[in-house]
Design an enzyme around this catalytic site. Structure first.
Site, PDB file in Angstrom:
ATOM      1  N   ILE A   1       0.907  -1.084  -0.064  1.00  0.00           N
ATOM      2  CA  ILE A   1       0.054   0.121   0.115  1.00  0.00           C
ATOM      3  C   ILE A   1       0.821   1.212  -0.156  1.00  0.00           C
ATOM      4  O   ILE A   1       1.646   1.500   0.888  1.00  0.00           O
ATOM      5  CB  ILE A   1      -1.063  -0.105   1.352  1.00  0.00           C
TER       6      ILE A   1
ATOM      7  N   GLU B   1       4.249  -8.051   2.528  1.00  0.00           N
ATOM      8  CA  GLU B   1       4.465  -8.991   3.620  1.00  0.00           C
ATOM      9  C   GLU B   1       4.024  -8.563   5.020  1.00  0.00           C
ATOM     10  O   GLU B   1       3.611  -9.268   5.882  1.00  0.00           O
ATOM     11  CB  GLU B   1       6.086  -9.252   3.636  1.00  0.00           C
TER      12      GLU B   1
HETATM   13  N1  THU Z   1       7.681  -4.031  -1.797  1.00  0.00           N
HETATM   14  C1  THU Z   1       7.019  -4.924  -1.126  1.00  0.00           C
HETATM   15  O1  THU Z   1       5.527  -4.974  -0.915  1.00  0.00           O
HETATM   16  N2  THU Z   1       7.694  -5.951  -0.443  1.00  0.00           N
HETATM   17  C2  THU Z   1       8.906  -6.239  -0.491  1.00  0.00           C
HETATM   18  O2  THU Z   1       9.561  -7.167   0.028  1.00  0.00           O
HETATM   19  C3  THU Z   1       9.619  -5.373  -1.519  1.00  0.00           C
HETATM   20  C4  THU Z   1       8.822  -4.097  -2.059  1.00  0.00           C
HETATM   21  C5  THU Z   1       6.877  -2.772  -2.244  1.00  0.00           C
HETATM   22  C6  THU Z   1       7.089  -1.792  -1.667  1.00  0.00           C
HETATM   23  C7  THU Z   1       6.692  -0.618  -2.893  1.00  0.00           C
HETATM   24  O3  THU Z   1       5.405  -0.428  -2.911  1.00  0.00           O
HETATM   25  C8  THU Z   1       6.971  -1.509  -3.956  1.00  0.00           C
HETATM   26  O4  THU Z   1       7.298  -2.769  -3.675  1.00  0.00           O
HETATM   27  C9  THU Z   1       8.322  -1.165  -5.005  1.00  0.00           C
HETATM   28  O5  THU Z   1       9.383  -1.007  -4.024  1.00  0.00           O
END
Ligand code: THU
Length: 137
Positions: free
Chosen positions: A48, A60
């Site tokens: 989000i 996560e």
């Molecule tokens: N992101 C995640 O949701 N989990 C991760 O482990 C790596 C990064 C998301 C954060 C952001 O919204 C997008 O991926 C790009 O960094």
């Protein structure tokens, strides 16, 4: 813990389904996660984002925080799905480590293909855990 391929695929499919609700208008990088607790409950999460970028939260952590806020703190496995099978970020590894180094992490791509399977212990070697705070004074 022994996992069947059907269990793996089912958790990956739940993360794929959850990922449809990711809110990622800035990076366009949608992430979905699905967490299974030792009690058998499932919590999903998505990333989000926020116009004030640092306030973004990863998929996560959303799944883990939903579980913890429900009183669930023992996890069996977590699946993480991105288009390209990207790996969990350092912050999420640290949050996973808080609740157990033996949790299994499934990393899958947007087609539902398992890219990597490892434990939190392997993902975050030499983790700083709650035990490190148990110091004598
Ligand atoms: N992101 C995640 O949701 N989990 C991760 O482990 C790596 C990064 C998301 C954060 C952001 O919204 C997008 O991926 C790009 O960094």
């Amino acid at each position: 813990m022994s996992l069947t391929n059907a269990e793996r695929q089912s958790l990956i499919d739940l993360a794929i389904e959850a990922r449809r609700k990711a809110y990622a208008p800035y990076s366009k990088y949608k992430v979905g996660a699905a967490l299974r607790t030792k009690s058998g409950r499932i919590y999903t999460g998505v990333n989000i984002e926020n116009a004030a970028y640092p306030h973004t939260i990863c998929a996560e952590r959303v799944a883990i925080f939903k579980a913890v806020s429900d009183g669930e703190m023992e996890f069996e496995l977590i699946s993480v799905v991105t288009d390209n099978g990207g790996s969990p970020c350092g912050g999420c590894r640290q949050v996973m480590a808080e609740f157990g180094l033996d949790t299994i992490v499934l990393i899958a791509d947007g087609q539902g293909r398992l890219v990597k399977e490892m434990t939190v212990r392997e993902l975050l070697p030499e983790a700083f855990t709650p035990e490190h705070l148990e110091v004598d004074d």
